[in-house]
Structure formats: C-alpha cells, structure tokens
Design a protein around this motif. Structure first.
Motif, PDB file in Angstrom:
ATOM      1  N   CYS A 157      44.184  41.124  43.924  1.00  0.00           N
ATOM      2  CA  CYS A 157      45.378  40.635  43.163  1.00  0.00           C
ATOM      3  C   CYS A 157      46.390  40.844  43.968  1.00  0.00           C
ATOM      4  O   CYS A 157      46.898  41.487  43.806  1.00  0.00           O
ATOM      5  CB  CYS A 157      44.543  40.374  41.894  1.00  0.00           C
ATOM      6  N   ILE A 158      47.118  39.450  44.041  1.00  0.00           N
ATOM      7  CA  ILE A 158      48.579  39.082  44.389  1.00  0.00           C
ATOM      8  C   ILE A 158      49.576  39.494  43.622  1.00  0.00           C
ATOM      9  O   ILE A 158      50.442  38.728  43.913  1.00  0.00           O
ATOM     10  CB  ILE A 158      48.414  39.231  45.723  1.00  0.00           C
ATOM     11  N   CYS A 160      50.260  36.495  41.954  1.00  0.00           N
ATOM     12  CA  CYS A 160      50.580  34.886  42.154  1.00  0.00           C
ATOM     13  C   CYS A 160      51.233  34.527  40.731  1.00  0.00           C
ATOM     14  O   CYS A 160      51.745  33.318  41.167  1.00  0.00           O
ATOM     15  CB  CYS A 160      50.255  34.314  43.729  1.00  0.00           C
ATOM     16  N   THR A 161      50.351  34.526  40.344  1.00  0.00           N
ATOM     17  CA  THR A 161      49.642  33.947  38.515  1.00  0.00           C
ATOM     18  C   THR A 161      49.827  32.924  38.787  1.00  0.00           C
ATOM     19  O   THR A 161      49.659  32.042  37.575  1.00  0.00           O
ATOM     20  CB  THR A 161      50.772  34.336  37.557  1.00  0.00           C
ATOM     21  N   CYS A 163      46.869  31.231  38.528  1.00  0.00           N
ATOM     22  CA  CYS A 163      45.469  31.504  37.714  1.00  0.00           C
ATOM     23  C   CYS A 163      45.890  31.364  36.169  1.00  0.00           C
ATOM     24  O   CYS A 163      45.844  30.468  35.141  1.00  0.00           O
ATOM     25  CB  CYS A 163      44.496  32.307  37.583  1.00  0.00           C
ATOM     26  N   ILE A 187      45.737  40.710  35.920  1.00  0.00           N
ATOM     27  CA  ILE A 187      45.379  39.596  35.258  1.00  0.00           C
ATOM     28  C   ILE A 187      44.272  40.108  34.441  1.00  0.00           C
ATOM     29  O   ILE A 187      43.045  40.896  34.550  1.00  0.00           O
ATOM     30  CB  ILE A 187      44.364  38.774  36.491  1.00  0.00           C
ATOM     31  N   CYS A 207      43.357  30.640  43.479  1.00  0.00           N
ATOM     32  CA  CYS A 207      43.078  32.158  43.926  1.00  0.00           C
ATOM     33  C   CYS A 207      43.556  31.676  45.591  1.00  0.00           C
ATOM     34  O   CYS A 207      42.657  32.008  46.180  1.00  0.00           O
ATOM     35  CB  CYS A 207      42.288  32.553  43.329  1.00  0.00           C
ATOM     36  N   PRO A 208      44.522  32.208  45.973  1.00  0.00           N
ATOM     37  CA  PRO A 208      44.562  32.496  47.598  1.00  0.00           C
ATOM     38  C   PRO A 208      44.056  33.332  47.872  1.00  0.00           C
ATOM     39  O   PRO A 208      43.807  33.388  49.630  1.00  0.00           O
ATOM     40  CB  PRO A 208      46.964  32.500  47.840  1.00  0.00           C
ATOM     41  N   VAL A 209      43.738  34.411  47.280  1.00  0.00           N
ATOM     42  CA  VAL A 209      42.850  35.360  47.947  1.00  0.00           C
ATOM     43  C   VAL A 209      41.473  35.849  47.658  1.00  0.00           C
ATOM     44  O   VAL A 209      41.475  35.053  46.686  1.00  0.00           O
ATOM     45  CB  VAL A 209      43.977  37.284  47.378  1.00  0.00           C
ATOM     46  N   ALA A 211      40.627  37.263  44.930  1.00  0.00           N
ATOM     47  CA  ALA A 211      40.642  38.586  42.935  1.00  0.00           C
ATOM     48  C   ALA A 211      39.771  37.184  42.495  1.00  0.00           C
ATOM     49  O   ALA A 211      38.528  37.773  41.808  1.00  0.00           O
ATOM     50  CB  ALA A 211      41.448  38.393  43.123  1.00  0.00           C
ATOM     51  N   LEU A 212      40.176  35.881  42.288  1.00  0.00           N
ATOM     52  CA  LEU A 212      38.574  34.907  41.218  1.00  0.00           C
ATOM     53  C   LEU A 212      37.716  34.795  42.287  1.00  0.00           C
ATOM     54  O   LEU A 212      37.899  33.501  42.960  1.00  0.00           O
ATOM     55  CB  LEU A 212      39.395  34.155  40.706  1.00  0.00           C
TER      56      LEU A 212
HETATM   57  S1  SF4 Z   1      45.150  33.513  41.514  1.00  0.00           S
HETATM   58 FE1  SF4 Z   1      44.208  34.897  42.008  1.00  0.00          FE
HETATM   59  S2  SF4 Z   1      46.218  36.271  43.329  1.00  0.00           S
HETATM   60 FE2  SF4 Z   1      47.228  34.614  41.457  1.00  0.00          FE
HETATM   61  S3  SF4 Z   1      47.792  36.402  39.623  1.00  0.00           S
HETATM   62 FE3  SF4 Z   1      44.748  35.000  39.442  1.00  0.00          FE
HETATM   63  S4  SF4 Z   1      43.132  36.893  40.494  1.00  0.00           S
HETATM   64 FE4  SF4 Z   1      46.012  36.994  40.979  1.00  0.00          FE
END
Ligand code: SF4
Ligand code: FES
Length: 556
Positions: A157-158, A160-161, A163, A187, A207-209, A211-212
């Motif tokens: 996760c980076i 970015c919030t 989500c 998160i 989610c740009p990466v 993580a989700l």
């Molecule tokens: S969208 Fe992905 S990268 Fe961004 S806060 Fe949520 S889990 Fe982290």
C-alpha cells in the motif's frame, strides 16, 4: 479560451479545472497516485508536484514562479500559467517520492496480480531511481481479508487513501480507515466491519498498486495475456459500460469501462461477478430433438441442420394443422436478448405465421433502484426489456399487441397457441411450474442457455449464446441504446439467437443462410416504420473495441 503551458505545450482549459485535469484531458502525462476524478482531492502522495509560474497582476502581469513545488492535482489552472513537470526540481521530487514509497515495499512483482497494470511499477520505470539505497530491514505488514471479495496486501500500500475516500464519499458506508501513524500506518476495516457493500470491489480498480486485490481473480491469469472487449452489463438494466477481459475463450474478469453519461467509473459487484453462468456446467451445449437419440458430438453442422429443419417443421405443421385445422403461433422473447436477436426472431416467426403473437419474457425486479451520487443501481435484473418490447412492437406495428409474460402464459394455458417458441438466456433457472405446464401442453421450440425444466421436454431445443458470446445492443432503464461486441466465441455448439433466427428463416424460405452482422441488422431495424433512427441512436464504444493481448503464448 484561457490557456496554460505544460512542458512547452499550450493547452486550453475550462475555468475551475486543476492543472492535472487539464493535462489529463489533453493526454499530457503527469504522474499521480492519490488523485482520482471521482473522489475528493487530498494532494497527499506528492508525486504530481511541478514547478509553476503565473502572471502577477500586481506586477504588470510578469511571470513569477511559485515559491515551492505545487501539487498539480490541487492547483487551479489560471490563464498564462507555465507549468514544468520535466524540470530538474520536479524530476528530483518524482524520484524522491518513488524512493520513499518503495522503502518498505516488498517489490514482489513476480507474484503480484497487479503486475502489468501497476502504477507503482510503471512509474518506477518512468520516474524512479532504478536502484534502492535503503539497506535497513523493511517493515513487514500483514495480508488481510477485508471483505468477501477483497484481499489487502498492506505492505504494497502507498497510502493514497483512494479506497478510504471511496467508502466515505461514494458508497457512504465508511468501512475502511487509516490505522496508525508514520511508517507503520496501514489501511484496515473498522473493528467488527467488513468491506461488504454492493459497490465494494471498485476499490480493487481504484487501488493504483497491488494492495487491494480481487479474490476471484487471484493468481488466475497474468494481465498481459488478457484481451479486453468493450461490452455492456448483460445482467441488469443499468447499461453499465464494462470491459470483458478474457483469454483462451474464457472470461476471466469484468471491469468497469468509464462512461460519464452512464456509470462513470463504477460497477456493482453483481455486474462484476455475475458472468459466472457463462461457463456453468449447466449450459445447454448441443441441439436436441424430442424422440431423437442424440447427435454425434463430432457432427455439429449435421446436428444444427436437422434441428433447424425440425424447428421449422414443428411450427409450420402447427400453423397448417395437417387436416385438423391450423392454429396460431406464440413467441416469448426474453429481455436478456439483444434488440438484434429480438428483431430477427420476430421476423422469422412472422414469416411462418403473420399473425403470431409476440411477448416479452419475464422481467425480474429485486427491490428498488438505489442511487450513489450520479450512479444508479437498477432493481430491474434484465438488460433489454425496453429494447425487446420496442423492436417487437415495431415488427407487429402495434405496441399494445406485444404481451407481457403473464398474459402470454395465460393465453398459452388457455390453448391459444398451436405451438410456441420460448427464449430464456437468464443467468439462473427462470421457469416456474405454472409456465412449464402452460407451454408443455403443445409442441414448442426452446432457445435457451441453462438447463431447466423445459429443456428436457422441448420438441426442439436450440442452445443459445450469452451476451459475451455475441454482438448486439441493449436499451437500458434510462432508454439509452448501447452496442456491445462479442468477447468470446459461443461455447461448444451454441449459437447466438440472432444467428439461429437467420438460419431458421433461411431454411424456411429455402435460401442459403448468411453470417449474422450486428450493424447490418441495425440497418434493417431502422427501416421499420417507427424505428427509423434506431441505428443512429445506438451508442458504440468510443474506445478501441477490442484490445488484444500483445503477448504470444508459447507451448513448451
Ligand atoms: S487504494 Fe490501495 S494504495 Fe491506496 S490507500 Fe487503499 S490500499 Fe493503499
Ligand atoms: S496526485 Fe497530486 S498529490 Fe497525489
């Protein structure tokens, strides 16, 4: 029109647009993580920072630099502004942000589902340093199930919030939060809650990466093997624009396709996961004729030839009566079918019996429509009830002559039809005992996709194709008519209802059949009085219709 200059390019803008919005609209790349057009601006990731100068009206409009780098996602554009995201200062910032984000990142791309569509991966190549200077131990974070469909890999996760903001600003359910501070923040779901709302899986796309991630798609396919085909929700009346992503003739996942006039960036989990019936073991895969021993599975052409002839014979005999007084035909056209399917089927049956009764199949409704801002979740669980009714009314020339399913059943039960044609194509068993009793008392042709109580009793059974296996158009609950493309070939010996109708009509008229062409059929529909303009009304996907995988699969 006011304009700004970004990296030497002069770009016009609408008042109120931010620098980043102007850049994105003009397809000028500016890296960004936390910004998303459907969410509030928090300007927290800092990768979009740029050097900006603007005319100062208190100094003869001389161009003056802002004292610090400016978040382009937050800074409104103003006339004459000059922006550089490629200056040494901006590039140094991009490299520093990338280095910071990757300090605790596990860099586990080889086992991450997001690889190939990951902004962290892409930006590492474009804006990163190429190597890490971090020699200490990385902070490890847990992997968690945060809801029925979503997995969270916290250490990717980076922060970015996106989500968190989605659950607060779009769904209003607020299941997600940022827990902790500094390098250990992560998160999480609030205690006792699960990320379980009807739009929940949109966070996977947001989610740009990596993580989700989608539990349903986890480790199923590398994304570079997927081909994307532009399509429309084939489960509900929303008309949501979607990508059907597939490989080797199988659907792998469904993703939202942005359309600001329909679904914006979102789809429901119902639409996202509702395609599973396409590959169900219960699919009807081979034509069948009552009293026939079954066809040679190696002779699909022969099976279809005999079944098409038997279907026409059944209906022609019923109309002629063969000495017992002829009768009328009835056809139930499912709201799961496309406008083109409906038109070609109606034209065929009316060629056999010009007074055949036409009806729209049952339209399932669950509860009421629900709105999330501009996005509407439709209670109606069929994609094309309006389109089917409209086309049938055009063929008959009288809207009131097209029956609903209840009236059709009543007429059938009362013996009004000498034979019927019934179409289904619903994602689950749809045949009620009373409907089966009404239909099975006379010969009937069933065109359907999933096994049900009618399938074993049909005089002739013709296996149809789900919406992802054909091209056509649906008219949604807001009366917008939208075209969709064929994503995969029909399974086994199935055929689209439109092709079946063309084959049936050709056999009935003693001609050679032709290949179904959606555009040509739309042109024919447009020629019907009252449906002129149908073809021009159909919205076609703006994006390239099909994005082919450029990855060659090699058999080892
Ligand atoms: S969208 Fe992905 S990268 Fe961004 S806060 Fe949520 S889990 Fe982290
Ligand atoms: S995109 Fe501007 S700060 Fe994140």
């Amino acid at each position: 029109m006011p304009s700004i200059t970004i990296n030497g390019r002069s770009l016009d803008f609408e008042p109120g647009e931010t620098i980043l919005q102007v850049a994105l609209r003009h397809e000028v790349e500016v890296p960004h993580y936390c910004y998303h057009p459907g969410l509030s601006v928090v300007a927290s990731c800092r990768i979009c920072l740029a050097e900006v100068s603007a005319p100062n009206p208190r100094n003869d409009n001389k161009l003056e630099p802002f004292p610090k780098l400016v978040p382009t996602c937050q800074q409104p554009a103003s006339d004459g502004m000059v922006v550089r995201t490629d200056s040494p200062k901006s590039i140094a910032n991009q490299k520093q942000v990338m280095e910071l984000l990757l300090i605790n990142h596990p860099v586990d791309c080889p086992v991450c589902d997001q690889a190939g569509e990951c902004h962290l991966q892409d930006y590492s190549y474009q804006y990163g340093r190429g190597e890490s200077r971090f020699r200490e131990d990385k902070i490890k974070q847990p992997k968690k199930s945060v809801g029925p469909n979503v997995l969270l890999y916290s250490d990717r996760c980076i922060m970015c919030t996106r989500c968190v903001r989605f659950t607060r600003e779009v769904t209003g359910t607020g299941e997600l939060m940022v827990d902790g501070r500094g390098s250990t923040e992560q998160i999480d779901v609030f205690p006792g809650m699960a990320l379980d709302n009807e739009l929940a899986s949109n966070v996977i796309d947001l989610c740009p990466v990596g993580a989700l991630l989608d539990k349903d798609f986890l480790f199923k396919q590398r994304v570079w093997f997927l081909t994307k085909t532009a399509s429309i929700d084939g489960i509900t009346a929303s008309g949501d624009n979607i990508w059907v992503e597939h490989s080797d003739g199988e659907v792998r996942r469904i993703k939202p396709r942005e359309n600001p006039e329909v679904n914006h960036w979102w789809i429901t989990d119902e639409v996202r996961y509702g395609w599973k019936f396409v590959h169900s073991d219960d699919r009807l895969r081979m034509p069948a004729i009552a009293g026939h021993d079954g066809f040679d599975p190696n002779d699909a052409a022969g099976a279809w030839r005999e079944s098409i002839a038997a279907a026409n014979r059944t209906l022609e005999t019923a109309v002629r009566g063969d000495g017992q007084g002829g009768g009328r035909l009835g056809m139930l056209v499912s709201p799961m079918l496309s406008c083109e399917d409906a038109y070609l089927l109606a034209r065929w049956i009316r060629a056999i019996d010009p007074e055949a009764t036409l009806a729209v199949g049952p339209v399932p409704v669950e509860g009421e429509d629900r709105t999330y801002g501009d996005y509407v979740v439709r209670a109606e669980k069929a994609p094309n009830a309006r389109g089917v009714r409209r086309v049938l009314a055009g063929v008959v020339g009288d809207d009131s002559a097209v029956l609903d399913a209840a009236a059709f059943e009543q007429r059938a039960a009362g013996g009004a039809f000498a034979a019927t044609v019934v179409t289904g194509n619903y994602p689950s068993d749809w045949v009620t005992p009373s409907f089966a009793a009404a239909i099975t008392s006379r010969p009937f042709v069933l065109i359907d996709t999933l096994a049900n109580r009618l399938a074993d009793q049909a005089t002739v059974l013709l296996p149809g194709a789900t919406w992802v296996e054909k091209a056509g158009s649906f008219q949604n609950a807001a009366d917008r008519v939208q075209a969709f493309e064929r994503a995969i070939q029909p399974l086994d010996y199935c055929k689209s209802e439109a092709q079946i109708a063309i084959d049936l009509a050709a056999h009935h008229e003693g001609r050679t059949s032709v290949k179904y062409d959606a555009e040509q059929t739309r042109a024919e529909i447009t020629a019907i009085p009252g449906l002129d303009g149908f073809r021009s009304e159909v919205a076609r996907p703006e994006a390239k219709v099909s994005i082919e995988s450029d990855m060659v699969t090699v058999d080892l």
